[in-house]
Design a protein around this motif. Structure first.
Motif: not given
Length: 721
Positions: A139, A196, A203
């Motif tokens: 992320s 991300w 998501l």
């Protein structure tokens, strides 16, 4: 003393100009002519360093000196020791995601074991203990890693290494989450079907329902008593596709929202991309015939969407454009590519899709957008402005008034630029010069260091007497269009003699083989043939790339027609040359090139004495729908476009020596293509040769396979031409 004298004699022998002979083993078993490069470049955040994967180590380099300053992680020194196949750094550069134990599935897809390495703590942990993973990605805030396993999406929170399952309905040959089906992977060239959001709170991911797609049955022979069936979803031309959806998952609430991509389900979504706004997802939507491309902006909280840009074409929207959509950091504009002028150029829009201005223009193609420096108000790109055969690197001010060519050496330049645009790496080669990788400072365009010069390969090509590319041009079948090609001639070439010539071509839409760059497909194989007294000619017909929309799209709805006409014209041109034996002209190719060589020996029979077709399409009805319908429309709409240029249709015309080769495990161009052509040739009473490679895919790789393949093709050329 005896060894010393032998060494001296060997050195004197080659110094006198003798030529070493290339063996098929040199490029199939040994890597005698391997071209070195610099891989895994990762520009680091402070602008003074980059990292690269070298010898199983992730190494940090100083940009200004090009010297290594630190080994970030050494695979051999870990516990357990790892063979690092690839890596990625978290945005804050405190952790490294290591990829190892890769098992390929199709062209891009794979499963692997991922490990998370903490740089400060020097500790390594497996990402998951619940089975191999695919396409793992940090992320943006570095706190989580998402991945795919078993057609479902997961993520791990790195603070406690807890695994969270985002989707649960994934099932082989039915539902796919977070990655793509076969045809998307092959034709849209991606498998990482999740992203991300910029704030790491959401998501976005693909969901494919491929339940309605027909299966292809691939038999695998192996060594078992009974062969096994491998069934996978493969939509052939005119057949049903997966139904695709885009979903948005909120990490905090664990709630999902479906993006509104319209009510029509017979569409493609070739790309999604977060804008710089964490609440705004960009979705590209393409209609079934691929002549209308929409850019949608989706509200990440509600899924609501609106179309901000539409690109239409009388033929098809080139897929190259889907990767040239760049959202600027200012949050108010984006750059998009278009062929509306007849050539691929770049255009600036506001976020509502209103055109601000055209950024590049001229009778040439933008090859690659390298970077957009908003602070410096400068666009960086490579283009064909000097020549379709070459690629140079340019900078251009946003107002279009100041354009500078940054690379001077003739040839082909591919650029990797730092995220702050202060430095770039130039991957450069020229027809007679192997790859040179150099580091530059953008300001002043100053060379800092040559990172790789392939000196060993350059010496080897001299020692083995490699033939250099000799470019030529001739008129296409229409009598007006100029086509490009190059010769590879024997080192002792004598223009007063007559030589056999083997034409190599790929000829696929938008492709290009004739470039001012080192090597090329099957380059060493062709060098062997020159050593054996053959001229090799490589030709790009109409329908190939780098020369504008009309040149590339002339074959719309009739693949093979103009390509064949131009190769027949090429053979006529070659036959007119005083040093070519007109009775000994051959043609060969692989995949699309195998299709054209098959067509040349059947529909174009009598021109080429010999043809080799490796893994050819023999009727476009057998190939996948995304690729085929882009150029042909559907068989229901354009039956003649499929059958009028099918080698199987003209099997009865075969004349000359013909070798047909295919792997029985080809998931891409199915073995069915060659079986059908063989049946047609047999029914027509034609003599030919064929060879199949058990369980080998489209690339015909593995073990001694390539050694066998190229040895067989070389022998066939010597025997038949």
């Amino acid at each position: 003393m005896r060894l010393f004298l032998i060494s001296c004699l060997v050195v004197a022998f080659y110094a006198a100009g003798a030529q070493r002979q290339i063996a098929v083993e040199d490029f199939t078993v040994r890597n005698t002519f391997g071209q070195k490069s610099v891989y895994g470049i990762n520009w680091m955040k402070n602008g003074q360093f980059y990292s690269s994967l070298q010898n199983n180590k992730v190494v940090k380099y100083s940009i200004t000196t090009g010297q290594p300053v630190e080994t970030i992680v050494d695979g051999a020194g870990l516990s357990p020791a790892l063979q690092i196949d690839d890596y990625s750094l978290s945005a804050d550069e405190t952790k490294v995601l290591l990829l190892t134990d890769v098992e390929s599935i199709y062209r891009h897809s794979f499963t692997a074991q991922y490990f998370v390495y903490d740089i400060a703590q020097k500790t390594v942990k497996p990402l998951s203990g619940n089975g191999k993973q695919s396409y793992a990605a940090f992320s943006p805030d570095g706190s989580k890693v998402a991945f795919v396993r078993g057609n479902n999406v997961f993520y791990v929170t790195l603070a406690d290494m807890q695994e969270v399952q985002v989707t649960t309905d994934g099932k082989f040959n039915h539902i796919i989450n977070g990655t793509t089906d076969w045809v998307y992977e092959e034709e849209f060239s991606f498998v990482d079907g999740f992203q991300w959001s910029p704030d790491s709170k959401k998501l976005a991911y693909y969901r494919f329902d491929e339940s309605g797609v027909r299966e292809y049955n691939l038999q695998r022979w192996g060594k078992t008593l009974y062969p096994t069936d491998y069934r996978f979803k493969y939509p052939k031309a005119g057949e049903a596709n997966s139904i695709v959806e885009i979903w948005l998952y909120d990490v905090a609430s664990k709630q999902k929202v479906k993006a509104d991509i319209g009510t029509e389900t017979d569409i493609y979504i070739p790309r999604i991309k977060w804008t710089h706004d964490a609440q705004l997802l960009s979705v590209r939507r393409l209609n079934r015939l691929q002549n209308s491309l929409d850019v949608l902006h989706v509200n990440a909280a509600t899924g609501a969407s609106r179309v901000v840009l539409n690109e239409k074409s009388d033929t098809y929207v080139d897929l190259d454009f889907i990767d040239n959509l760049l959202y600027l950091d200012n949050g108010t504009q984006f750059i998009h590519a278009s062929e509306r002028s007849g050539y691929k150029h770049l255009y600036l829009y506001d976020m509502n899709g209103k055109l601000v201005r055209q950024l590049t223009q001229g009778n040439f193609e933008i090859a690659d957008v390298v970077g957009v420096d908003e602070k410096g108000k400068t666009l960086y790109f490579t283009s064909t402005e000097v020549s379709p055969r070459e690629r140079y690197f340019y900078s251009l001010s946003f107002d279009g008034k100041k354009k500078t060519r940054l690379t001077a050496a003739p040839g082909t330049h591919r650029i990797n630029m730092s995220s702050d645009y202060q430095f770039y790496i130039d991957y450069y080669s020229q027809s007679a010069k192997p790859l040179v990788v150099s580091l530059y400072k953008t300001k002043g365009n100053a060379l800092l260091k040559v990172l790789e010069n392939n000196e060993t390969l350059a010496k080897a090509q001299e020692e083995y007497g490699f033939a250099n590319k000799e470019f030529f041009s001739f008129k296409a079948a229409d009598g007006t269009t100029t086509l490009d090609g190059f010769f590879l001639k024997p080192r002792n070439f004598d223009a007063s003699k007559k030589y056999p010539v083997l034409v190599y071509q790929y000829s696929g839409p938008g492709s290009q083989e004739v470039t001012d760059s080192w090597g090329g497909r099957h380059f060493i194989f062709h060098q062997i043939l020159t050593q054996k007294g053959y001229v090799v000619a490589v030709i790009d017909p109409r329908g190939t790339g780098a020369r504008g929309e009309h040149f590339k799209k002339i074959n719309y709805k009739q693949l093979g027609k103009y390509e064949l006409e131009d190769h027949l014209a090429g053979a006529k041109y070659l036959a007119s040359l005083p040093y070519i034996d007109p009775a000994r002209i051959g043609i060969w190719g692989w995949s699309f090139g195998g299709y054209i060589s098959s067509l040349a020996m059947t529909k174009g029979a009598g021109v080429f004495k010999m043809g080799i077709a490796v893994a050819p399409v023999t009727n476009w009805r057998f190939y996948d729908n995304i690729y085929t319908e882009r150029f042909q429309q559907t068989p229901q709409m354009n039956a003649s476009g499929y059958d009028d240029n099918s080698p199987s249709t003209y099997a009865g015309n075969l004349k000359g020596n013909f070798l047909l080769i295919h792997g029985t495990g080809d998931d891409n161009v199915h073995f069915q293509n060659s079986v059908v052509l063989e049946a047609a040739l047999i029914n027509a009473g034609k003599k030919f040769r064929s060879f199949y490679y058990p369980d080998k895919d489209h690339h015909i790789l593995g073990g001694p396979t390539r050694l066998h393949l190229y040895t067989m093709m070389c022998d066939y050329v010597l025997e038949s031409l």
